[in-house]
Motif scaffolding. Structure first.
Motif, short mmCIF file in Angstrom:
data_model
loop_
_atom_site.label_atom_id
_atom_site.label_comp_id
_atom_site.label_asym_id
_atom_site.label_seq_id
_atom_site.Cartn_x
_atom_site.Cartn_y
_atom_site.Cartn_z
N ARG A 172 16.98 37.23 65.79
CA ARG A 172 15.84 38.12 65.54
C ARG A 172 14.67 37.72 66.44
NH1 ARG A 172 14.38 39.11 59.44
NH2 ARG A 172 16.35 40.25 59.66
N SER A 205 22.76 35.45 57.41
CA SER A 205 23.06 36.33 58.54
C SER A 205 22.67 35.64 59.84
CB SER A 205 22.31 37.66 58.40
OG SER A 205 22.35 38.39 59.61
N SER A 232 26.21 39.46 60.11
CA SER A 232 25.19 40.12 59.30
C SER A 232 25.53 39.87 57.84
CB SER A 232 25.16 41.63 59.58
OG SER A 232 26.37 42.24 59.17
N TRP A 288 28.36 36.79 67.07
CA TRP A 288 26.99 36.69 66.56
C TRP A 288 26.00 37.18 67.60
CZ3 TRP A 288 26.66 31.15 63.99
CH2 TRP A 288 27.50 31.13 62.87
N PRO A 289 24.84 37.68 67.15
CA PRO A 289 23.83 38.17 68.11
C PRO A 289 23.46 37.09 69.12
CG PRO A 289 23.24 38.77 65.86
CD PRO A 289 24.41 37.85 65.75
N GLU A 322 21.72 37.13 62.26
CA GLU A 322 20.57 37.89 62.76
C GLU A 322 19.25 37.23 62.38
OE1 GLU A 322 22.51 42.36 62.48
OE2 GLU A 322 21.49 41.52 60.75
#
Length: 596
Positions: free
Chosen positions: A284, A256, A204, A279-280, A258
């Protein structure tokens, strides 16, 4: 002159948005108004109605709060109206203050603030009693990767030599990954100079700023900025513009994970990605993931002669990490938490090892190793138990190594375990550019198996790996080579004979899936009947991937070879043999009996 109302303004919406972005980033409203031919009142009206009021925008920059950094120089030069000389700090401070007074009288606020900041930096150097550097002619230019003022880095924290494109640093928590990445990126910014473009990407934007930039081991906290050559000026993070500006004019943009789509468009000469495995997973809107985000970052690495990427992370068993480790042009270093114990709180490592020692959490978070995944057959606890009684030095029981008369292996210590049978198992590859060739040495002593060495190798053709396997058999006094022949068939036997094989070759064929073949071997580990010699980390990582959701897409050549070896030694104890032949102790130089 246009008014502030959108319906009657001569500026289009995109122009207004760009103008207001510059306004909240710190540019003066009157200058922006003159540039676009509108009134200051129109700018204020648009800011209020479009949500760009500074007091409502977190991170907005007021013009006088963050003056642009100046570029100090090691040689006496005129910068912002004063001559800075590292050999004359007293005079440099006086000249800076005099220039600041002139700037104030003339209404040049940015110059006044920058000059007073320079004077404060020079005063700090004087108060610390810092010795001036030698004349610039005597100071060699810093080379890439050279240490400056930071703590001495360990080998794992240094950028590897060679023509690599990606450096992956796997480490436990507190192993020094952040410092390694920060030092490397600061070196790149110093090398590129004004106009250099770099990238910082974390889980982030908060992580980028609080850890990578302003953290204890972050870029802005490095000791090098105290050096007289920088005049005490540190990199400045501009949150509204999401960038870090270095004193020499290089700029690192912050991103980021995200929001991976933000990586479309910008371009860089170097990049640092931190905590890649955290990391995600979907980015998004559920798109992408660590691998896809890293791919977008790489597409922006297109400036300079040799753009490079550094990835620092505590490993997790995700497919994106396995894909990354398999990429060409990647080099890897590794460090455990214990390696950095002297820089951590007293008793921190020992306390965590008492709580989690031998568990999956310890293997991943403290040792920095890729551990088991959901559904995997082999757990970190099983392999930790196998390492607790390592198969160290030994004397082969009755078998003679052709190169070591008397029965001792070159890898053996004095005394040790007497083995009933030693084999080298091979999971071959048929091309030099394919997967690695798994070569594992194991032995049996009673009802227990000992994994002695992993001699697996990638990048060699059939003749290369065959000679390596034959040398391993000679070194350890193996009685047989256990070879999977699903790929290569008769070619495998032929290349081994050509490589000088002087022991029996037992051919095995995989008729069941990888997981089914490995289940009996996993049961041996559960029973505590297998021990490991030190230095088998890569092999253990592959074992913990068998049966996991990503394991099928990852080359498990080492693990396959081990499964064949232990199957031969403990599960199919006959080894497919007829009557046993005991090798005799021949005089020195005799190669022993050939069983090919």
């Amino acid at each position: 002159m246009g008014t502030g109302r959108p319906g009657r303004s001569k500026l289009e919406d995109p122009v207004w948005i760009a103008l207001l972005e510059r306004y909240v980033a710190g540019e003066v409203a009157s200058e922006l108004a003159d540039e676009h031919g509108v009134s200051v009142e129109a700018v204020a009206w648009q800011a209020r109605n479009r949500g760009y009021r500074k007091k409502d925008r977190p991170g907005a920059v007021y013009r006088w709060s963050q003056p642009p950094p100046i570029t100090p120089a090691p040689d006496p030069v005129v910068a912002r109206g004063f001559a800075f000389d590292p050999l004359d700090l007293e005079g440099s401070e006086a000249r800076a203050l005099e220039s600041a007074r002139r700037a104030a009288d003339e209404g040049r606020l940015p110059d006044f603030l920058a000059l007073t900041q320079s004077a404060r930096g020079i005063r700090r150097l004087k108060e610390r009693g810092a010795l001036p550097p030698p004349p610039p002619s005597a100071v060699p230019l810093p080379q890439e990767g050279e240490e400056k003022c930071e703590p001495v880095l360990r080998d794992a924290q240094r950028a590897p030599a060679g023509d690599w494109t990606t450096w992956l640093f796997l480490g436990g928590r507190g192993a020094g990954k952040t410092l390694a990445g920060a030092v490397w990126l600061a070196d790149q910014a110093e090398r590129l100079g004004a106009g250099g473009r770099l990238a910082l990407i974390g889980g982030s934007l908060h992580d980028v700023r609080e850890v990578m930039v302003e953290g204890v081991s972050g870029i802005a906290s490095l000791a090098r900025w105290n050096d007289p050559k920088w005049c005490g000026v540190r990199p400045v993070f501009e949150p509204s513009r999401k960038r870090l500006v270095f004193p020499n004019g290089a700029v690192a943009q912050a991103f980021s994970a995200e929001d991976p789509e933000a990586l479309r468009g910008p371009q860089f000469a170097a990049a640092w990605a931190d905590e890649f495995c955290a990391w995600p997973r979907g980015g998004r809107g559920g798109r992408g993931g660590p691998g896809a985000t890293l791919a977008l970052l790489r597409m922006g690495l297109r400036l300079g002669e040799r753009p490079r990427l550094v990835v620092t992370t505590t490993p997790k068993p995700i497919g994106a990490l396995r894909d990354l480790r398999a990429e060409p042009g990647l080099v890897q270093t590794h460090a455990a938490t214990r390696d950095n114990a002297e820089n951590l709180a007293a008793g921190f490592v020992e306390g965590l090892e008492r709580l989690y020692g031998g568990t999956r959490k310890a293997a991943q978070e403290l040792e920095g190793r890729v551990v088991d995944v959901e559904g995997a057959l082999f757990s970190a606890e099983m392999l930790a138990r196998a390492r607790s009684h390592p198969a160290g030095g030994y004397r082969p029981s009755g078998y003679l190594s052709p190169r070591t008369p008397g029965g001792d292996s070159p890898d053996a210590g004095d005394g040790g375990v007497g083995f009933d049978r030693i084999v080298v198992a091979i999971d071959p590859t048929t091309t030099a550019g394919g997967n690695a060739c798994g070569i594992v040495v194991a032995a049996r002593a009673g009802d227990r198996a000992h994994v002695l060495a992993d001699r697996s190798v990638a990048g060699l053709g059939p003749d290369g790996w065959a000679r390596r396997a034959v040398r391993a058999a000679e070194a350890f006094g193996a009685i047989a080579l256990v070879v999977e022949v699903n790929q290569g068939g008769e070619m495998v036997r032929a290349v081994l004979k050509t490589a000088g094989c002087s022991v029996r070759i037992r051919e095995v064929r995989a008729t069941k899936g990888k997981r089914i073949r490995a289940e009996p071997v996993a049961a041996l580990y559960e029973q505590g009947r297998v021990t490991h010699a030190p230095g088998l980390g890569a092999l253990e990582e592959e074992l913990m991937a068998i049966g996991g959701e990503d394991g099928g897409a990852w080359g498990l050549d080492r693990a396959d070879a081990l499964v064949w070896a232990l199957t031969d030694l403990l599960i199919d104890r006959s080894g497919g043999e007829g009557p046993r032949i005991r090798m005799l102790d021949w005089p020195a130089g005799r190669p022993g009996l050939s069983m090919c």
